[in-house]
Structures are given as C-alpha cells and as structure tokens.
Scaffold this motif. Structure first.
Motif, short mmCIF file in Angstrom:
data_model
loop_
_atom_site.label_atom_id
_atom_site.label_comp_id
_atom_site.label_asym_id
_atom_site.label_seq_id
_atom_site.Cartn_x
_atom_site.Cartn_y
_atom_site.Cartn_z
N GLY A 431 0.84 -1.27 0.13
CA GLY A 431 -0.13 -0.20 -0.19
C GLY A 431 0.97 1.24 0.07
N ASP A 432 2.04 1.08 -0.26
CA ASP A 432 3.01 2.05 -0.15
C ASP A 432 3.54 2.72 -1.48
OD1 ASP A 432 4.70 0.27 -0.55
OD2 ASP A 432 6.36 1.06 0.51
N GLY A 433 2.94 2.26 -2.80
CA GLY A 433 3.40 2.54 -4.06
C GLY A 433 2.41 2.36 -4.93
N ILE A 434 2.70 2.63 -6.31
CA ILE A 434 1.90 2.38 -7.06
C ILE A 434 2.62 1.14 -8.26
CG2 ILE A 434 2.42 4.25 -8.52
CD1 ILE A 434 -0.50 4.18 -9.86
N PHE A 435 1.94 -0.03 -8.45
CA PHE A 435 2.59 -1.14 -8.84
C PHE A 435 1.87 -1.62 -10.34
CE2 PHE A 435 3.88 -1.15 -4.56
CZ PHE A 435 5.20 -1.61 -4.66
N ARG A 436 2.65 -1.77 -11.22
CA ARG A 436 2.06 -2.68 -12.44
C ARG A 436 1.98 -4.13 -12.08
NH1 ARG A 436 -1.50 -1.68 -16.36
NH2 ARG A 436 -1.13 -2.70 -18.20
N ILE A 437 0.81 -4.73 -11.84
CA ILE A 437 0.77 -6.01 -11.58
C ILE A 437 -0.06 -6.85 -12.38
CG2 ILE A 437 0.46 -5.44 -8.84
CD1 ILE A 437 -2.32 -6.12 -9.06
N HIS A 438 0.53 -8.15 -12.40
CA HIS A 438 -0.12 -9.26 -13.49
C HIS A 438 -0.32 -10.47 -12.52
CE1 HIS A 438 -0.12 -11.63 -17.34
NE2 HIS A 438 -1.17 -11.16 -17.06
N GLU A 439 -1.47 -10.93 -11.96
CA GLU A 439 -1.80 -11.92 -11.16
C GLU A 439 -1.64 -13.03 -12.02
OE1 GLU A 439 -4.77 -11.31 -7.94
OE2 GLU A 439 -5.48 -9.96 -9.46
N PRO A 440 -1.09 -14.31 -11.48
CA PRO A 440 -1.28 -15.43 -11.87
C PRO A 440 -2.31 -15.90 -12.90
CG PRO A 440 0.08 -15.62 -10.11
CD PRO A 440 -0.68 -14.46 -10.04
N ARG A 495 -5.17 -13.23 -16.69
CA ARG A 495 -5.85 -11.96 -16.07
C ARG A 495 -5.18 -10.70 -16.89
NH1 ARG A 495 -7.55 -13.45 -10.46
NH2 ARG A 495 -6.48 -15.35 -10.01
N GLN A 496 -5.90 -9.78 -16.88
CA GLN A 496 -5.48 -8.42 -17.30
C GLN A 496 -4.51 -7.80 -16.28
OE1 GLN A 496 -9.17 -6.05 -18.29
NE2 GLN A 496 -8.28 -6.03 -20.27
N ALA A 497 -3.44 -7.22 -16.74
CA ALA A 497 -2.40 -6.39 -16.07
C ALA A 497 -3.16 -5.02 -15.60
CB ALA A 497 -1.18 -6.11 -16.98
N SER A 498 -2.85 -4.65 -14.30
CA SER A 498 -3.31 -3.37 -13.75
C SER A 498 -2.49 -2.70 -12.85
CB SER A 498 -4.87 -3.86 -13.39
OG SER A 498 -4.46 -4.83 -11.89
N TYR A 499 -3.13 -1.61 -12.39
CA TYR A 499 -2.36 -0.81 -11.42
C TYR A 499 -2.86 -1.08 -9.90
CZ TYR A 499 -0.61 1.77 -15.39
OH TYR A 499 -0.05 1.84 -16.64
N SER A 500 -2.10 -1.34 -8.79
CA SER A 500 -2.33 -1.52 -7.65
C SER A 500 -1.39 -0.92 -6.55
CB SER A 500 -2.46 -3.23 -7.45
OG SER A 500 -2.74 -3.64 -5.97
N ALA A 501 -2.05 -0.75 -5.36
CA ALA A 501 -1.16 -0.24 -4.44
C ALA A 501 -0.40 -1.53 -3.75
CB ALA A 501 -1.82 0.64 -3.38
N HIS A 502 -0.82 -2.61 -3.81
CA HIS A 502 -0.49 -3.70 -3.28
C HIS A 502 0.18 -4.56 -4.30
CE1 HIS A 502 -2.38 -2.70 0.35
NE2 HIS A 502 -3.55 -2.22 -0.42
N ASN A 503 1.54 -4.90 -3.95
CA ASN A 503 2.19 -5.77 -5.10
C ASN A 503 2.01 -7.21 -4.82
OD1 ASN A 503 4.24 -6.18 -7.08
ND2 ASN A 503 5.64 -6.80 -5.47
N VAL A 504 1.72 -7.85 -6.21
CA VAL A 504 1.66 -9.25 -6.16
C VAL A 504 2.61 -9.91 -7.10
CG1 VAL A 504 -0.78 -9.48 -5.47
CG2 VAL A 504 -0.17 -9.25 -7.76
N GLY A 505 3.47 -9.01 -7.66
CA GLY A 505 4.26 -9.36 -8.83
C GLY A 505 3.62 -9.04 -10.45
N HIS A 506 4.53 -9.49 -11.29
CA HIS A 506 4.01 -9.41 -12.70
C HIS A 506 4.31 -10.86 -13.26
CE1 HIS A 506 3.39 -8.12 -16.68
NE2 HIS A 506 3.06 -7.17 -16.36
N PHE A 507 3.21 -11.67 -13.28
CA PHE A 507 3.51 -12.96 -14.00
C PHE A 507 4.06 -13.01 -15.32
CE2 PHE A 507 1.39 -16.49 -16.27
CZ PHE A 507 2.13 -17.53 -15.71
N GLY A 508 3.52 -12.32 -16.25
CA GLY A 508 4.00 -12.39 -17.55
C GLY A 508 5.40 -11.91 -17.87
N LEU A 509 5.84 -10.89 -17.19
CA LEU A 509 7.37 -10.40 -17.06
C LEU A 509 8.13 -11.64 -16.39
CD1 LEU A 509 7.01 -6.65 -17.48
CD2 LEU A 509 7.62 -8.26 -19.24
N TYR A 513 8.87 -7.29 -8.63
CA TYR A 513 8.58 -6.04 -8.41
C TYR A 513 8.61 -5.29 -9.95
CZ TYR A 513 8.89 -6.19 -3.32
OH TYR A 513 8.76 -6.41 -1.80
N TYR A 514 7.41 -4.58 -10.11
CA TYR A 514 7.43 -3.83 -11.54
C TYR A 514 6.43 -2.74 -11.25
CZ TYR A 514 7.22 -3.22 -16.50
OH TYR A 514 7.50 -2.60 -17.74
#
Length: 655
Positions: A431-440, A495-509, A513-514
């Motif tokens: 919750g301390d940043g803005i992440f580009r996430i892509h969930e598994p 799933r679609q990549a999106s923006y989140s304050a809570h990091n779950v990583g980027h599956f596709g890449l 942290y991304y």
C-alpha cells in the motif's frame, strides 16, 4: 468499482473528494450513509458501495468487495433510478425469506451519462432510433425538431436521463464520423479546456540551466532517444557508461511542470492516458507541454528524472540503483528503423556525434540481448502481432501492416524494464506505492484453455507451476506451426495487467517488483510514481501521506481509464475494418478460424490484415483453414458477418 467507492470504503478526508463527487458525498452525509471515524469519512457498516449488475429477471446485485462477502441482492422495487453498470450505495436490509438484501440509496457513478444513437428505417419503412452500443431501439427528443426529418443514419449524442439530443455528430455514411463515435463511446476527448491551455502557455518554453542549480548536470553525456519515425513526444532518453557499466535512463520530468491540483493535472487525471488512433493522437497533456518543454528533444537542454543503474559486468544484475533530478542534452534522435539498419549493416555515415553514441549504443544492444535471454527464463515472450492501419485524408482504410518487435525495440524495452523494476523496488508493496501487477492465471481459465487445445490435438503433461505449463504449451504449439495462434489463446486466458497499491508481482514478465516509471507524458500512473519517489528523496512526509491516502482509488481509476483507452483504439480499428468490408460484400476470402462453437470467428487472410468476421456454418473447428464469403456488415456496430463456403485442404493453403 469506482475510485470514489474505494475512498468511501477505505476512508478519506472530505478535502480528498473530487469535485464531481462532492454532491454525492454531501447526500451520503445527509442520509447518514457515511460517518467520521478517526478523522476519516467512511461508509457506515449498514451500507455497501459497489457496481450494480441487473439480471434478465430484473433483480440487481451489488458486487462484493471482499471474499467473505456475498453479492448483495437488490429486488426490482428497491433499484430506484439505478441502471445496469452504475456504481451505487445500497443499505442492507433483511428480506422476508431471511436473506440479506439491499436497497439502493444513491447512484454515485453512472455507467453512462449519454448514449450514442442513430436514426433507422427497417425494410417495412418503420422509423426507429437505435442505441449504437446495444443495437436496441431507444428514445431521443430534440425541442423544436422532428427527428424523423433527419436523414436515415444520422448519429446523435443523447442524454441518458432526459433523452434530449445533446449533439448531432453527422451521418453513418461519412467515414470521418468514426473518430467522433469511438471517442464518445469511451469518454475520450480531443480539445483541452481553455484554462489548461492558458496554464500550458504560461510554462517556460526552454530550460535555462542557471535556474536549476540544484539539479545534477548531465548535459556533457551523449544521451540519445530511439522512437518511431512518427513520434512527436519523447518520454525517454538513454546513455550507457561503458567503463562503469552504468545505464542512465532519463525520463521527461513532467511532475516538475505539472503540480498538484492545477487545471492540467486535473485534466490529466481525467484522461489517464494518451489515446492513439492511426491518424492522430489524443494526448493526456496539452501538446504545448507533451510535444515541447516536456519532450526530450535533441540538441536542447531538458529537465529529466533519471534512473541510474550500475550493472555487475558478469551477471548483469543491478549493483546500485539511484534516482535523481537532472538536466540532460540529448545529442541525437534515432528512429527504430535507422537503429535496426545500423545493427544489421553497421554505420555507413560520417557524423561524429552519431559515431560517438554508437560507441556505447552497439555494446549496450548486445547487453540487452543477454538481459532479454535471462528474463525469458522467468517471464514469457508472447508472439502477439500488432496491426498498424493506414487511412487516407477521407478517413478510409487503405492498407495494414503487421508490426513486430525488432532489435531496436528490444534494446529500448530492456532498458525501460530495468528502470521500471528499480522504481518498484523502492517500495515494500504493502500500500505504499503504485505497482503494475499481473496476477497468475486462474485454474479454471487454464483448464478451459487445455480443453480447447485438446480439441486440436495439442496435449501437454500436467505441471505444478503454471509458468512451466504455459512454456510446455508454447513448445507444442511451435511444433505444430501454431505459435502466434496459441499465444493469442494463452493471452486471452490470463488476467489483465492492472495498477495496484499492493504488489503481487508481474506474472507475464516474471518480475517480483514492477511498476511504470518511463512514460509520464502519456500515462498518469507514471506521473504519480515520480511524485512518490520525489517524496522519498525530499523526505516529504506530508506529501507522501496525501498520495498514499488516495493511492487505492487512484489505482482503480487509472486501471479503468486504461481499459477505456484500449477499447477506444479497438473500436476505431473495427469501424475502419467494417467500412472496408462493406465494399467487399459477396467477395470470397481465405481465413483461419480463431474461435469455434456458437460464436465462431475467423481472421481473413489477404492484403488487409487483422479483419475478424463472425462466421456462420456447420462443423467449424478451431484453426481450420477455410474459404468464406462476406454476407452482411453493420457499420453502426462495426460487425462483419461471413458464411462458410468450404474448408481448405492443408496443401492448398501452403501453395
């Protein structure tokens, strides 16, 4: 979920509420739906905020925000004025049967403020007004005007509540109307409010180095930009220090020129992204900024926010990652084609500046090849093809071109990926940043994909980890000569990549942290990330608190705006394809089936590439090579219908 709903759920200061939501907020205060707790305004526990979905039987459901909640049932007589897709606040009540249900007490964001409609006459000459989104009859009124007098095919913008015509766009027969329709359908805009232009014109038009003595002076370094030939704004410039293996990624310092709460900032927040149509871009920032002082043009000083990344020479792992404000002076503007030419043939010219840049750029290209190879051990290389459309001065489609990644694209991409990762790693992810996430991927989606692939004889062993499973699918697809087709299916299952304050990583890449740091001219998320990093560099706790208090709703907002931007671009493309297909009715084409079943679809093969048709016929199988005839075209809804003529033997298609 809307950004305002997230604010109500998480809690916010009344001063954080956007102007367009203040009336709704005051109404919620009046009815007691929100209460102040620990200095923050939050929804009362009896109330639920969420998007409303109305089923065919007339009952509504407010979507659950948390896993432990059920969707809240709304009986038809408790819907009030709410419509399908609206974001609402509902008060929980106990229904007669004992099941918790709700009653809509406020609509806080309408799904649509207006509809796009057109005049129509059927084969029996009966007049109607058709909603362009749904294809269903609707209503429209225009004081002092009989709409029946309009030419059939007249397109109008209609107020969703009053049915009053707000604007007449023109006629469906005119290809120039496509731009207006696509922009209006997804609430994209061309012109900026006058106050934005006034602010932009008031900003300096050139950088005076002496006025920025607090910045690190990098103007002695041979930075360059590499972009498409047609680019007008330049977000990023690079320089590589060969001796120290240090990469400098300089990004346009938009946050310096666009402070909080200015008219430009508010408009950028509404737009979220630049929209790109084949003939024109619709920028997030006024062109006075995006194409001038914010653009890292060659041979002029520019303010930049720099990621400085020192790599370990053997492993190419980052040893040190720094961020700072700087001044740069790009020495040369390359385009992708020119760099590809130099990579394949060497430099044939005698420009000393270019020769100096190539002294580090060509070794960097080799380094990025190694970086990409290493990255693909954990991430994926999906072979998706982008279709570039060319339209003439009459807005008619004249040609298409498949755009594929080239060595120069890869060079820049790997540099940007390093900077984006370095930016994301500055934050914990809680919750301390803005992440580009892509969930598994979801297990159910993967199972459906495997079932579809089994129908064409593609089988793989079961794997515990989804990345291994996807690589196995890609390997089998390559053996069958179906790499791009199967990759398209895999992408649809993810799933679609999106923006989140809570990091779950980027599956596709394959990154832990991304984020998005490298394009603040065209993406609002990057601008926010710049501001967040600057609060760290300046130890500005007050500004950080403001940003993070609103980071969740902001992530929701930019994720939604990204989808709307993409839909605009796709809608415009499909309208051009439909106009082309209208002239091809009764013509025969070879095609490949990309979806089977009741809603079969095929992609046409030929000079114009990327055209998808809805296919009618029996015994249609996935990836069948077929001959089809275009039978119907609906210009308004950009739908092309085709009839299966016959299947093609494999040998015929390979000739």
């Amino acid at each position: 979920m809307s950004a305002f709903a997230v604010q109500l759920i998480n809690g916010c200061l009344s001063s954080d509420i956007e102007e367009e939501n203040k009336n709704a907020f005051r109404e919620l205060q009046h009815i007691g739906a929100v209460e102040e707790r620990n200095g923050l305004w939050k929804l009362n526990s009896l109330y639920r905020a969420g998007r409303l979905y109305i089923s065919n039987d007339g009952r509504g459901y407010v979507e659950a925000e948390f896993k432990e909640q059920k969707d809240l049932l709304i009986e038809p007589d408790h819907l009030g004025e709410a419509k399908n897709g609206d974001v609402v606040v509902a008060k929980r009540i106990i229904a007669r049967r004992g099941r918790a249900s709700g009653k809509v007490v406020a609509v806080i964001q309408k799904a649509h403020l207006f509809s796009i409609a057109y005049t129509h006459r059927d084969e029996e000459d009966r007049f109607s007004i058709i909603d362009l989104r749904t294809g269903e009859p609707t209503h429209a009124v225009m004081p002092g005007m009989d709409i029946k007098a309009f030419k059939v095919g007249t397109v109008m913008k209609v107020d969703i509540d009053t049915d009053e015509v707000l604007e007449v766009f023109g006629h469906l027969g005119d290809p120039k109307i496509d731009e207006k329709i696509s922009l209006a359908l997804y609430n994209r805009h061309d012109l900026f409010p006058p106050e934005c232009i006034r602010e932009a014109l008031g900003i300096e038009s050139e950088v005076t180095k002496s006025e920025h003595s607090e910045r690190i002076d990098l103007t002695h370094l041979d930075f360059c930009t590499i972009d498409p030939v047609t680019a007008k704004d330049f977000d990023d410039a690079i320089y590589f220090d060969m001796e120290n293996y240090t990469l400098y990624v300089a990004i346009a310092d938009v946050s310096h020129y666009v402070p909080y709460f200015t008219h430009i900032d508010k408009e950028a927040k509404k737009r979220g992204f630049t929209t790109y149509l084949p003939h024109k871009s619709f920028p997030m920032l006024p062109r006075e900024l995006s194409e001038n002082i914010c653009s890292l043009k060659p041979k002029v000083d520019r303010l930049a926010f720099v990621a400085k990344i020192t790599l370990e020479k053997g492993s190419l792992k980052p040893l040190k990652e720094e961020f700072f404000e700087a001044i740069i002076h790009s020495r040369h503007r390359f385009n992708y084609d020119a760099v590809d030419d130099i990579i394949s043939k060497g430099y044939q010219g005698n420009d000393q500046t270019i020769a100096r840049i190539l002294h580090w750029l060509m070794p960097l290209q080799k380094i990025t090849q190694r970086l990409r190879k290493e990255r693909l051990k954990h991430g994926f290389d999906f072979r998706s093809e982008e279709i570039k459309l060319t339209i003439n001065e009459n807005h008619e489609l004249v040609s298409t071109q498949i755009e594929t990644g080239t060595p120069s694209h890869s060079l820049i991409e790997e540099c940007m990926l390093l900077a984006n990762q370095a930016a994301a790693k500055r934050f914990s992810g809680d919750g301390d940043g803005i992440f580009r996430i892509h969930e598994p991927p979801q297990l159910s989606k993967i199972e459906s994909l495997l079932t579809e692939l089994a129908a064409i004889g593609l089988y793989v062993e079961e794997y515990e980890e989804s990345p291994d499973l996807i690589r196995a699918i890609q390997k089998e697809a390559e053996k069958m000569g179906l790499s791009s087709e199967v990759d398209a299916m895999i992408i649809k299952s993810l799933r679609q990549a999106s923006y989140s304050a809570h990091n779950v990583g980027h599956f596709g890449l394959g990154f832990g942290y991304y984020s998005h740091f490298t394009s603040p001219i065209r993406r609002y998320a990057d601008l926010i990330l710049h501001r967040l990093i600057k609060t760290q560099l300046r130890d500005d706790k007050e500004e950080a608190e403001y940003l993070l208090r609103n980071i969740d709703p902001l992530c929701v907002r930019v994720s939604e705006l990204e989808r709307e931007t993409t839909k605009t671009e796709w809608d415009f493309r499909d309208r051009k394809f439909a106009r082309w297909a209208e002239k091809q009715k009764g013509m025969f084409f070879e095609a490949e089936v990309i979806e089977a079943g009741e809603s079969a679809k095929a992609v046409l093969k030929g000079e114009i590439q990327g055209v998808t048709v809805n296919l009618r016929g029996d015994n249609i199988m996935l990836f069948d090579k077929v001959r089809v005839m275009i039978t119907e075209v609906n210009i308004a809804q950009a739908v092309i219908m085709a009839e299966l003529v016959n299947k093609l033997e494999k040998e015929i298609t390979e000739l």
